[in-house]
Design an enzyme around this catalytic site. Structure first.
Site, PDB file in Angstrom:
ATOM      1  CB  THR A 132      -0.916  -0.062   1.143  1.00  0.00           C
ATOM      2  OG1 THR A 132      -1.469   1.210   1.527  1.00  0.00           O
ATOM      3  CG2 THR A 132      -0.073  -0.362   2.624  1.00  0.00           C
ATOM      4  CG  ASP A 133      -1.173   5.147  -0.891  1.00  0.00           C
ATOM      5  OD1 ASP A 133      -1.728   4.533  -0.052  1.00  0.00           O
ATOM      6  OD2 ASP A 133      -1.703   5.783  -1.524  1.00  0.00           O
ATOM      7  CD  GLU A 134      -3.395   3.529   4.199  1.00  0.00           C
ATOM      8  OE1 GLU A 134      -3.173   3.489   5.537  1.00  0.00           O
ATOM      9  OE2 GLU A 134      -4.620   3.106   3.524  1.00  0.00           O
ATOM     10  CE1 TYR A 158      -3.126  -2.788   5.585  1.00  0.00           C
ATOM     11  CE2 TYR A 158      -3.141  -0.192   5.204  1.00  0.00           C
ATOM     12  CZ  TYR A 158      -3.084  -1.831   4.719  1.00  0.00           C
ATOM     13  OH  TYR A 158      -3.061  -2.024   3.402  1.00  0.00           O
ATOM     14  CE  LYS A 162       0.296  -4.645   2.910  1.00  0.00           C
ATOM     15  NZ  LYS A 162       0.028  -6.240   2.431  1.00  0.00           N
TER      16      LYS A 162
HETATM   17  P1  NAD Z   1      -9.164  -7.508   2.004  1.00  0.00           P
HETATM   18  O1  NAD Z   1      -8.975  -7.483   3.743  1.00  0.00           O
HETATM   19  O2  NAD Z   1     -10.509  -7.557   1.322  1.00  0.00           O
HETATM   20  O3  NAD Z   1      -8.678  -9.250   1.652  1.00  0.00           O
HETATM   21  C1  NAD Z   1      -7.624  -9.772   2.368  1.00  0.00           C
HETATM   22  C2  NAD Z   1      -7.788 -11.253   2.256  1.00  0.00           C
HETATM   23  O4  NAD Z   1      -6.804 -11.988   2.874  1.00  0.00           O
HETATM   24  C3  NAD Z   1      -8.941 -12.054   2.820  1.00  0.00           C
HETATM   25  O5  NAD Z   1      -9.625 -12.784   1.868  1.00  0.00           O
HETATM   26  C4  NAD Z   1      -8.533 -12.631   4.057  1.00  0.00           C
HETATM   27  O6  NAD Z   1      -9.363 -13.824   4.409  1.00  0.00           O
HETATM   28  C5  NAD Z   1      -7.163 -13.310   3.636  1.00  0.00           C
HETATM   29  N1  NAD Z   1      -6.496 -13.226   4.854  1.00  0.00           N
HETATM   30  C6  NAD Z   1      -6.541 -12.595   6.070  1.00  0.00           C
HETATM   31  N2  NAD Z   1      -5.336 -13.176   6.776  1.00  0.00           N
HETATM   32  C7  NAD Z   1      -4.807 -14.211   6.148  1.00  0.00           C
HETATM   33  C8  NAD Z   1      -3.864 -15.282   6.526  1.00  0.00           C
HETATM   34  N3  NAD Z   1      -3.274 -15.211   7.849  1.00  0.00           N
HETATM   35  N4  NAD Z   1      -3.568 -16.088   5.668  1.00  0.00           N
HETATM   36  C9  NAD Z   1      -4.282 -16.279   4.582  1.00  0.00           C
HETATM   37  N5  NAD Z   1      -4.955 -15.496   4.069  1.00  0.00           N
HETATM   38  C10 NAD Z   1      -5.492 -14.307   5.169  1.00  0.00           C
HETATM   39  O7  NAD Z   1      -7.840  -6.911   1.477  1.00  0.00           O
HETATM   40  P2  NAD Z   1      -7.770  -6.154   0.125  1.00  0.00           P
HETATM   41  O8  NAD Z   1      -8.362  -4.754   0.130  1.00  0.00           O
HETATM   42  O9  NAD Z   1      -8.188  -6.924  -0.904  1.00  0.00           O
HETATM   43  O10 NAD Z   1      -6.204  -5.956   0.122  1.00  0.00           O
HETATM   44  C11 NAD Z   1      -5.319  -6.941  -0.423  1.00  0.00           C
HETATM   45  C12 NAD Z   1      -3.716  -6.521  -0.333  1.00  0.00           C
HETATM   46  O11 NAD Z   1      -3.924  -5.333  -0.950  1.00  0.00           O
HETATM   47  C13 NAD Z   1      -3.390  -6.312   1.175  1.00  0.00           C
HETATM   48  O12 NAD Z   1      -2.131  -6.894   1.141  1.00  0.00           O
HETATM   49  C14 NAD Z   1      -3.683  -4.859   1.270  1.00  0.00           C
HETATM   50  O13 NAD Z   1      -2.867  -4.314   2.062  1.00  0.00           O
HETATM   51  C15 NAD Z   1      -3.160  -4.294  -0.303  1.00  0.00           C
HETATM   52  N6  NAD Z   1      -3.871  -3.003  -0.749  1.00  0.00           N
HETATM   53  C16 NAD Z   1      -5.205  -2.610  -0.374  1.00  0.00           C
HETATM   54  C17 NAD Z   1      -5.629  -1.616  -0.931  1.00  0.00           C
HETATM   55  C18 NAD Z   1      -7.085  -1.025  -0.957  1.00  0.00           C
HETATM   56  O14 NAD Z   1      -7.401  -0.021  -0.977  1.00  0.00           O
HETATM   57  N7  NAD Z   1      -8.034  -2.184  -0.368  1.00  0.00           N
HETATM   58  C19 NAD Z   1      -4.726  -0.724  -1.390  1.00  0.00           C
HETATM   59  C20 NAD Z   1      -3.514  -1.053  -1.718  1.00  0.00           C
HETATM   60  C21 NAD Z   1      -2.827  -2.068  -1.232  1.00  0.00           C
END
Ligand code: NAD
Length: 353
Positions: A132-134, A158, A162
């Site tokens: 993430t950009d955070e 969070y 990350k």
């Molecule tokens: P999300 O919370 O919707 O999904 C996370 C998934 O990971 C879920 O299906 C959960 O069941 C699974 N999970 C959690 N802990 C786990 C573990 N220990 N083992 C296996 N599976 C596990 O998150 P998202 O929004 O889809 O984000 C996905 C990735 O992208 C993350 O790493 C997040 O940091 C990154 N990200 C998200 C955003 C955003 O805006 N949503 C932006 C940039 C980066």
């Protein structure tokens, strides 16, 4: 064959749907199915042999070693994480466990697998870590958007977890030579987004006549990217990125939160007017700001555009309209995830954990 972790989540789920719409290469999907994981998102793949779902934890090294040895993926893409900032403030433990400990165990399992591959292993295999950009902290109003050269200055549990995971990934490349790629993306929005995050929450609360909560003065700026554009960036980095490099992903769409909410309200006024004919903005309610709330995030994605020729397909205006349309057309998905019916199904299917 590729192995995706966290593929039942918002971005991982969209990624698998897009991947299998564009290629026949099978996907193993390892997901713990926390509250954020939702297999309903992948319902269309129920009878599709190209998608193999395994419920499990990225911290379970033994399970990972078994899956890697059995399926021999050419790439591992790590989406699995605890991802909600508010939850990290109230209970940071899970974030450290999954985002830091889990990533460490995943890296170790992947290193063991990669070490045993034939000598062409550095071209034949890649590990892509989605972040993430955070991790970069907060920007002042006149600062240039984050580039890959910015220091890490995470402010929430969070983003700190990350940032730690990004550092581990970097170290596994520098120390052991593991061919890793990292992407740092801005805020995503789009279909299948769990309704605790701003955009789906606002759409659903608006439709249900509930208040539309705005933290503080609503002037926190976020840079928004349509989730399918994030997926196309990840595919591009996986294909052509240089091992050891990080790539910022963003759509140059900086918006104050209040503007995002007002835009959603005006699209809803047009597509699904309130029964009383009044505008949805009347439901906006200001609530106490989140502690340590970062003021502004913005991404400079020019490295990815210049070096790998990636461009987003959607502007914020086209993407947000598609998103509102999707939520209006997919109320069954929303009902299932909000009513608890889906959690009941998970515990029947897999037992409660
Ligand atoms: P999300 O919370 O919707 O999904 C996370 C998934 O990971 C879920 O299906 C959960 O069941 C699974 N999970 C959690 N802990 C786990 C573990 N220990 N083992 C296996 N599976 C596990 O998150 P998202 O929004 O889809 O984000 C996905 C990735 O992208 C993350 O790493 C997040 O940091 C990154 N990200 C998200 C955003 C955003 O805006 N949503 C932006 C940039 C980066």
């Amino acid at each position: 064959m590729i192995l995706v972790t966290g593929g039942a989540g918002f971005i991982g789920g969209n990624f698998i749907l897009d991947w299998l719409a564009q290629s026949n290469e099978p996907v193993i999907n390892l997901d713990k199915l926390t509250y954020a994981g939702n297999l309903d998102t992948l319902k269309s793949l129920k009878d599709d042999a190209r998608h193999v779902f395994v419920r499990g934890d990225i911290g379970d090294r033994e399970l990972l070693a078994k899956l890697l040895a059995e399926h021999k993926p050419r790439a591992v893409i790590n989406f699995a994480a605890e991802s909600h900032v508010d939850r990290s403030i109230h209970g940071p433990g899970e974030f450290i466990q999954t985002n830091v400990g889990g990533t460490f165990n995943l890296l170790e399992a992947v290193r063991g697998y990669w070490n045993a591959l034939p000598p062409d292993r550095n071209t034949a295999f890649r590990f892509l870590h989605v972040s993430t950009d955070e991790v970069y902290g907060s920007l002042g109003p006149d600062d240039h958007p984050f580039t890959e050269e910015n220091n890490f200055e995470p402010n929430s549990p969070y983003s700190a977890s990350k940032a730690a995971s990004d550092h581990l990934v970097r170290a596994w490349h520098h120390t052991y030579g593991l061919p890793v790629l990292t992407t740092n993306c801005s805020n995503n929005y789009g279909p299948y987004h769990f309704p605790e995050k701003l955009i789906p929450l606002v759409i659903l609360n608006a439709l249900n006549g509930k208040p539309l909560p705005i933290y503080g003065d609503g002037m926190q700026i976020r840079d928004w990217l349509y989730v399918k554009d994030h997926c196309s960036a990840i595919r591009r980095v996986l294909e052509a990125g240089k091992p050891g490099e990080t790539y910022n992903v963003g759509g140059w769409n900086e918006k104050p939160n209040i503007d995002v909410v007002k835009t959603i309200c005006s699209i809803l006024d047009e597509l699904k007017p309130r029964a009383d004919g009044k505008p949805y903005v009347e439901q906006i309610t200001y609530v106490t700001d989140r502690p340590g709330h970062d003021r502004r995030y913005a991404i400079d994605a020019s490295k990815l555009e210049r070096e790998l020729g990636w461009k987003p397909a959607e502007t914020f205006e086209t993407g947000i309209r598609k998103t509102v349309e999707w939520y209006l057309a997919n109320q069954d998905w929303v009902q299932n995830v909000t009513s608890g019916a889906y959690r009941e199904w998970v515990s029947k299917q897999y037992g409660s954990r």
